[in-house]
Structures are given as C-alpha cells and as structure tokens.
Design a protein around this motif. Structure first.
Motif, PDB file in Angstrom:
ATOM      1  N   GLY A  34       0.783  -1.223   0.000  1.00 43.34           N
ATOM      2  CA  GLY A  34       0.000   0.000   0.000  1.00 43.34           C
ATOM      3  C   GLY A  34       0.813   1.271   0.000  1.00 43.34           C
ATOM      4  N   GLY A  35       2.134   1.161   0.103  1.00 43.18           N
ATOM      5  CA  GLY A  35       2.976   2.342   0.157  1.00 43.18           C
ATOM      6  C   GLY A  35       3.192   2.963  -1.213  1.00 43.18           C
ATOM      7  N   PRO A  36       3.696   4.203  -1.259  1.00 48.74           N
ATOM      8  CA  PRO A  36       3.919   4.871  -2.548  1.00 48.74           C
ATOM      9  C   PRO A  36       4.962   4.171  -3.416  1.00 48.74           C
ATOM     10  CG  PRO A  36       4.863   6.144  -0.728  1.00 48.74           C
ATOM     11  CD  PRO A  36       4.032   5.069  -0.123  1.00 48.74           C
ATOM     12  N   ALA A  37       5.972   3.565  -2.790  1.00 51.15           N
ATOM     13  CA  ALA A  37       7.003   2.874  -3.565  1.00 51.15           C
ATOM     14  C   ALA A  37       6.411   1.694  -4.326  1.00 51.15           C
ATOM     15  CB  ALA A  37       8.133   2.418  -2.654  1.00 51.15           C
ATOM     16  N   ARG A  38       5.506   0.952  -3.660  1.00 53.47           N
ATOM     17  CA  ARG A  38       4.904  -0.193  -4.344  1.00 53.47           C
ATOM     18  C   ARG A  38       3.991   0.269  -5.479  1.00 53.47           C
ATOM     19  NH1 ARG A  38       2.645  -5.499  -1.383  1.00 53.47           N
ATOM     20  NH2 ARG A  38       4.864  -5.470  -0.855  1.00 53.47           N
ATOM     21  N   ARG A  39       3.234   1.331  -5.249  1.00 55.87           N
ATOM     22  CA  ARG A  39       2.357   1.838  -6.307  1.00 55.87           C
ATOM     23  C   ARG A  39       3.163   2.312  -7.511  1.00 55.87           C
ATOM     24  NH1 ARG A  39      -0.449   4.093  -1.817  1.00 55.87           N
ATOM     25  NH2 ARG A  39       0.516   6.117  -2.193  1.00 55.87           N
ATOM     26  N   LEU A  40       4.260   3.016  -7.242  1.00 51.98           N
ATOM     27  CA  LEU A  40       5.107   3.496  -8.335  1.00 51.98           C
ATOM     28  C   LEU A  40       5.730   2.330  -9.095  1.00 51.98           C
ATOM     29  CD1 LEU A  40       6.542   5.754  -9.891  1.00 51.98           C
ATOM     30  CD2 LEU A  40       8.322   5.735  -8.121  1.00 51.98           C
ATOM     31  N   GLY A  41       6.259   1.351  -8.367  1.00 47.99           N
ATOM     32  CA  GLY A  41       6.876   0.198  -9.013  1.00 47.99           C
ATOM     33  C   GLY A  41       5.891  -0.577  -9.858  1.00 47.99           C
ATOM     34  N   THR A  42       4.671  -0.738  -9.349  1.00 50.37           N
ATOM     35  CA  THR A  42       3.638  -1.454 -10.104  1.00 50.37           C
ATOM     36  C   THR A  42       3.293  -0.710 -11.389  1.00 50.37           C
ATOM     37  OG1 THR A  42       2.730  -2.362  -8.050  1.00 50.37           O
ATOM     38  CG2 THR A  42       1.304  -2.377  -9.996  1.00 50.37           C
ATOM     39  N   THR A  43       3.203   0.605 -11.307  1.00 47.60           N
ATOM     40  CA  THR A  43       2.912   1.415 -12.497  1.00 47.60           C
ATOM     41  C   THR A  43       3.998   1.262 -13.546  1.00 47.60           C
ATOM     42  OG1 THR A  43       1.709   3.030 -11.142  1.00 47.60           O
ATOM     43  CG2 THR A  43       2.445   3.755 -13.317  1.00 47.60           C
ATOM     44  N   VAL A  44       5.252   1.280 -13.105  1.00 51.14           N
ATOM     45  CA  VAL A  44       6.370   1.153 -14.039  1.00 51.14           C
ATOM     46  C   VAL A  44       6.362  -0.214 -14.722  1.00 51.14           C
ATOM     47  CG1 VAL A  44       8.887   0.996 -14.182  1.00 51.14           C
ATOM     48  CG2 VAL A  44       7.828   2.832 -12.857  1.00 51.14           C
ATOM     49  N   VAL A  45       6.098  -1.274 -13.954  1.00 54.64           N
ATOM     50  CA  VAL A  45       6.113  -2.628 -14.514  1.00 54.64           C
ATOM     51  C   VAL A  45       4.953  -2.836 -15.492  1.00 54.64           C
ATOM     52  CG1 VAL A  45       5.918  -5.076 -13.914  1.00 54.64           C
ATOM     53  CG2 VAL A  45       7.383  -3.596 -12.576  1.00 54.64           C
ATOM     54  N   ILE A  46       3.902  -2.053 -15.355  1.00 56.84           N
ATOM     55  CA  ILE A  46       2.801  -2.131 -16.315  1.00 56.84           C
ATOM     56  C   ILE A  46       3.086  -1.276 -17.547  1.00 56.84           C
ATOM     57  CG2 ILE A  46       0.376  -1.518 -16.693  1.00 56.84           C
ATOM     58  CD1 ILE A  46      -0.122  -2.269 -13.759  1.00 56.84           C
ATOM     59  N   ALA A  47       3.652  -0.085 -17.341  1.00 58.57           N
ATOM     60  CA  ALA A  47       3.850   0.858 -18.449  1.00 58.57           C
ATOM     61  C   ALA A  47       4.958   0.422 -19.409  1.00 58.57           C
ATOM     62  CB  ALA A  47       4.164   2.250 -17.895  1.00 58.57           C
ATOM     63  N   LEU A  48       6.053  -0.096 -18.883  1.00 58.06           N
ATOM     64  CA  LEU A  48       7.195  -0.423 -19.752  1.00 58.06           C
ATOM     65  C   LEU A  48       6.879  -1.502 -20.783  1.00 58.06           C
ATOM     66  CD1 LEU A  48      10.182  -0.115 -17.253  1.00 58.06           C
ATOM     67  CD2 LEU A  48       9.678   1.333 -19.229  1.00 58.06           C
ATOM     68  N   PRO A  49       6.224  -2.597 -20.418  1.00 62.24           N
ATOM     69  CA  PRO A  49       5.892  -3.571 -21.470  1.00 62.24           C
ATOM     70  C   PRO A  49       4.934  -3.024 -22.521  1.00 62.24           C
ATOM     71  CG  PRO A  49       4.920  -4.208 -19.373  1.00 62.24           C
ATOM     72  CD  PRO A  49       5.896  -3.127 -19.085  1.00 62.24           C
ATOM     73  N   LEU A  50       4.039  -2.108 -22.121  1.00 64.13           N
ATOM     74  CA  LEU A  50       3.159  -1.496 -23.111  1.00 64.13           C
ATOM     75  C   LEU A  50       3.971  -0.675 -24.116  1.00 64.13           C
ATOM     76  CD1 LEU A  50       0.171  -0.343 -20.866  1.00 64.13           C
ATOM     77  CD2 LEU A  50       0.285  -2.330 -22.378  1.00 64.13           C
ATOM     78  N   LEU A  51       4.974   0.048 -23.628  1.00 67.68           N
ATOM     79  CA  LEU A  51       5.855   0.790 -24.531  1.00 67.68           C
ATOM     80  C   LEU A  51       6.627  -0.163 -25.440  1.00 67.68           C
ATOM     81  CD1 LEU A  51       7.293   3.548 -22.152  1.00 67.68           C
ATOM     82  CD2 LEU A  51       5.709   3.878 -24.059  1.00 67.68           C
ATOM     83  N   SER A  52       7.032  -1.313 -24.901  1.00 70.10           N
ATOM     84  CA  SER A  52       7.774  -2.286 -25.704  1.00 70.10           C
ATOM     85  C   SER A  52       6.916  -2.826 -26.841  1.00 70.10           C
ATOM     86  CB  SER A  52       8.252  -3.444 -24.821  1.00 70.10           C
ATOM     87  OG  SER A  52       9.131  -2.983 -23.825  1.00 70.10           O
ATOM     88  N   VAL A  53       5.659  -3.131 -26.546  1.00 66.29           N
ATOM     89  CA  VAL A  53       4.757  -3.623 -27.592  1.00 66.29           C
ATOM     90  C   VAL A  53       4.549  -2.557 -28.657  1.00 66.29           C
ATOM     91  CG1 VAL A  53       2.401  -4.375 -28.065  1.00 66.29           C
ATOM     92  CG2 VAL A  53       3.618  -5.275 -26.073  1.00 66.29           C
ATOM     93  N   LEU A  54       4.362  -1.296 -28.235  1.00 67.92           N
ATOM     94  CA  LEU A  54       4.213  -0.200 -29.200  1.00 67.92           C
ATOM     95  C   LEU A  54       5.467  -0.052 -30.056  1.00 67.92           C
ATOM     96  CD1 LEU A  54       2.395   2.620 -27.200  1.00 67.92           C
ATOM     97  CD2 LEU A  54       1.542   1.388 -29.197  1.00 67.92           C
ATOM     98  N   ALA A  55       6.637  -0.201 -29.454  1.00 71.30           N
ATOM     99  CA  ALA A  55       7.881  -0.091 -30.210  1.00 71.30           C
ATOM    100  C   ALA A  55       7.990  -1.195 -31.258  1.00 71.30           C
ATOM    101  CB  ALA A  55       9.083  -0.145 -29.261  1.00 71.30           C
ATOM    102  N   LEU A  56       7.513  -2.390 -30.929  1.00 69.29           N
ATOM    103  CA  LEU A  56       7.618  -3.525 -31.845  1.00 69.29           C
ATOM    104  C   LEU A  56       6.627  -3.434 -32.995  1.00 69.29           C
ATOM    105  CD1 LEU A  56       8.072  -6.399 -29.240  1.00 69.29           C
ATOM    106  CD2 LEU A  56       9.742  -5.719 -30.970  1.00 69.29           C
ATOM    107  N   VAL A  57       5.413  -2.977 -32.720  1.00 73.11           N
ATOM    108  CA  VAL A  57       4.366  -3.021 -33.749  1.00 73.11           C
ATOM    109  C   VAL A  57       4.001  -1.648 -34.284  1.00 73.11           C
ATOM    110  CG1 VAL A  57       3.418  -5.082 -32.647  1.00 73.11           C
ATOM    111  CG2 VAL A  57       2.419  -2.855 -32.131  1.00 73.11           C
TER     112      VAL A  57
END
Length: 427
Positions: A34-57
């Motif tokens: 529930g802390g801010p570090a966990r929320r930030l880390g979760t957001t990053v782990v979701i956002a980066l693969p989405l950027l990777s898929v966009l970069a590929l296709v």
C-alpha cells in the motif's frame, strides 16, 4: 492471421508471466504493502511492457514516425533490460537460501548470552514453613502467544533488497555498456580469404562488407554517417552492403540513408536485399539506394576487372512477393574457371552456393546473436553465426552486422565492418 494467433497468445502469456515475476521480486518483495514505492513500481512494470509492444508493432500499425521514435528508446531498452534482469534474478534465487541461513546464524550468535563462571556457595539452612490448614492449587498461567518472528521478516526483506538491487545494477550496467557499443559505431575487422581460382592480379583485393545497419526509429542519420566514415577510412576496392539496411519506409528513413551517397570505392558499392527490406518495402528501397549511388544486385552477376565474378541474390523473404533468390539466373551460365563471390543476406542459402560452384559467400542476418545468449538460438537457425567457415569448396563469411534490430544494444556480439582481403594461391 489465424495460424499466427496461438503463437501470439503463448507469447503474451509468457511476457505476462515474466513481468509478474519481475514485479514480485523487485516490487512486492522489497516494498511495504500500500505504500507509494509499491504503487510506483507497479505502475512502471505495467507501463514499460506497453511501450515495448508499441515499439515492436508501431511501424506496422501505422504509428507516425515521430511517435515511433518516442516509444522506441524506452520500449526497446526495456526489452534488453528485462532479459538481463530475469537472468540476474534467476541467479539470485540460488543465492537467497544460503544468504538467509548465514544471516540467521550471525543473528543467533550475536544474541546468545555469554557464559559466566559462578562460585558455589553453601546451601542455606532450610526455613521452617508453617503448615496450612487448607491447600489450594492456583491454575497455571496460560502460555502467551509467540511474538511474530520480526528478525526473520527483517532478514527476508534485507535479502530481497540485496538480491534485487544487485540484479538491477547488473542489468543496467550490461545494457548501458551494450548500448554504448552500438552508438559508438562498428569496429573494423580484417579477414584474409584465400581463393584457389583467384588470379595473381587480384591478390590483396579488399571488399568492405557491411550488413544489418538497421536504420530506423533508434539508429538514424548519424549512425549511417559513422558507418560511411569508417568504411571510407579503409579505402576498399569494393563495398558490399549485404541486406537489412532499414527498418521503415523510404518516406520516413530516406533522409537517414542519405550519407550512403558518400561511400567511395574503386570498383563501386553494391547492395542486396535482406528480409527487413521486404517488411519495409523492398522495391522503393532498391530504387532509393540506386539513386544514392549503390548498385543493387538482384539475382545477377557481373565481372570485376580484377578477375573474378561478383553475384548477388535477393533474400529468401522475397519469395512471398515472387522475388526470392534465383541462383540459376545469377550463376547458371558463368565460367566456373573464374572465382565467384556471392552476396546473399542469409547464411542459410549456402547449400545453393555450393551447388553453383561459388568460392566465397558474404552474408549477415545473424547479428552474431546480438544479445547473449541469443547466439545459442541463432546457431539453431543458421549454419554459421559469425566468422569464416568452409562448406565443401565454398567458404562462407558471416558478418555480425553494423547496427542492431530492436534494442540498440549488443552483448557478446560487437558490431563490425569487415575488410575481406582476397588472396590468390598463385601469388
């Protein structure tokens, strides 16, 4: 499209599982719920693969080129980082148990009471106790609940943070070093190849071989200029660009390719298509490189004044468009007493080269694996991944390439431009 669907489902499932593992080890295990570090880390782990898929296709999906460039760097760099994060974390799995055990032993030793020597004293005289008329037994106190093993929790957190931090440092350092190697530009590699049929007059003839430049959203005009400057500094007799020049359309990447007009060699510059040209639009690119001063060799052959034949074939990916390699057209009626050098993007056509009496085939395509341990996968699909090997009377040289596909990163497979020097056995 339907045949591709199962592969896509498996790939997405694998990608999701890998990211869940990374989230678990680098976010959940090292942060407070529930802390801010966990929320930030979760957001990053979701956002980066989405950027990777966009970069590929992004290119195939019609994303504007400016948008492709915006997502390419973070998206592709994350893919490379993900590879080495996972490898480092898997190594860390073996480190965790012994590290926790060592910490537990250390803590136990630190908290153990010191031994004290006590002198025995004479037992005191018994004190008479008055007798009670009634004996009552008090109930024994109930045992208190054991406190939470705070020390064990602290050790787990420390180990998770230590292993996770080490994995991040290893992955970041590996990718940063690999990216620097690509952006610095390819180094010159020199190889001497003796050819039995080469005349004495051609002894020492130098061919600059460059493959897999991969101009695209991450590697642009500056990358092309570095390659041109490096090639020209070697003063070759002939330049061979053996495919995968671009990852994109002429409209988007035409300006990035313009430095190729500055290539200089005594007997000219030649080009054959690679599989990525057929993704990017082979026909427009063939015409564009012709305008830049390179001569495309499309299943054809010419005689080089030094005394050997130079041939080039279209890439096997062109078969989908009816323009695949045609060895009969390129080599069928030639004088086999003359040495023949073949430009072919993929090493897999070596068997055709052997059947048609080619003395030397110059190829690329493999990138040498590009990202270790990718070389192990490349070995499964290619007869030679990098370097010079002999197949019967034909020699095959495979360049690791001058650029990078996807992540602009190379690990264990540095980019190169090769000066192939032909040697006559009559000299």
């Amino acid at each position: 499209m339907l045949a591709f669907l199962p592969f896509l489902v498996v790939a997405l499932a694998l990608l999701g599982a890998v990211h869940w593992y990374v989230w678990r080890r680098l976010v959940r295990d090292v942060t407070v719920s529930g802390g801010p570090a966990r929320r930030l880390g979760t957001t990053v782990v979701i956002a980066l693969p989405l950027l990777s898929v966009l970069a590929l296709v992004g290119g195939r999906a019609g994303l504007p080129f400016v948008a492709q460039q915006a997502v390419a760097w973070p998206g592709f760099l994350w893919l490379a980082t993900l590879l080495y994060l996972v490898l480092a974390l898997l190594v860390g799995e073996a480190v965790r148990p012994p590290l926790r055990a060592w910490l537990a032993r250390r803590d136990a030793a630190a908290s153990a009471p010191a031994a004290v020597t006590v002198m025995e004293a004479p037992a005191p005289a018994p004190v008479p106790v008055p007798e009670k008329t009634e004996k009552t037994e008090e109930p024994a106190p109930e045992p208190e609940a054991a406190p939470a093993p705070a020390a064990a929790v602290s050790r787990r957190l420390f180990v998770s943070r230590a292993v996770g931090g080490a994995a991040v440092a290893v992955a970041a350092g590996t990718v940063a070093t690999g990216a620097y190697g690509v952006l610095r530009g390819p180094k010159v590699k020199r190889v001497t190849v003796p050819l039995a049929k080469l005349p004495r007059a051609a002894h020492g003839y130098r061919i600059a071989v460059v493959s897999d430049i991969h101009l695209g959203p991450t590697l642009g005009r500056a990358h092309a200029q570095r390659i041109v400057d490096t090639i020209n500094s070697t003063q070759p007799d002939l330049i061979a660009v053996v495919g995968d020049l671009v990852d994109g359309t002429v409209e988007d990447l035409g300006p990035a390719a313009e430095p190729l007009a500055g290539l200089r060699a005594r007997h000219g510059s030649f080009f054959v298509t690679g599989n990525h040209e057929y993704i990017s639009g082979a026909e427009p690119w063939v015409e564009h490189v012709r305008e830049l001063g390179l001569r495309p060799l499309r299943n054809e052959r010419l005689e080089i004044a030094a005394g050997f034949d130079l041939a080039g074939v279209d890439d096997v990916a062109g078969e989908r468009e009816g323009r695949g390699p045609d060895f009969v057209r390129a080599l069928g009626d030639r004088d086999r007493s003359r040495a023949a050098v073949l430009l072919a993007h993929q090493p897999v056509v070596i068997d055709d080269a052997v059947r048609h009496g080619v003395d030397l085939q110059l190829s690329g395509h493999t990138h040498g694996g590009q990202l270790w341990p990718g070389n192990l996968i490349a070995e499964l699909a290619n007869p030679t991944v990098a370097g010079l090997e002999r197949y019967g009377d034909t020699q095959l040289y495979v360049s690791r390439g001058a650029g990078a596909w996807g992540p602009p990163v190379r690990v264990g497979a540095p980019s190169d431009i090769t000066i192939v020097q032909l040697a006559s056995k009559q000299a």
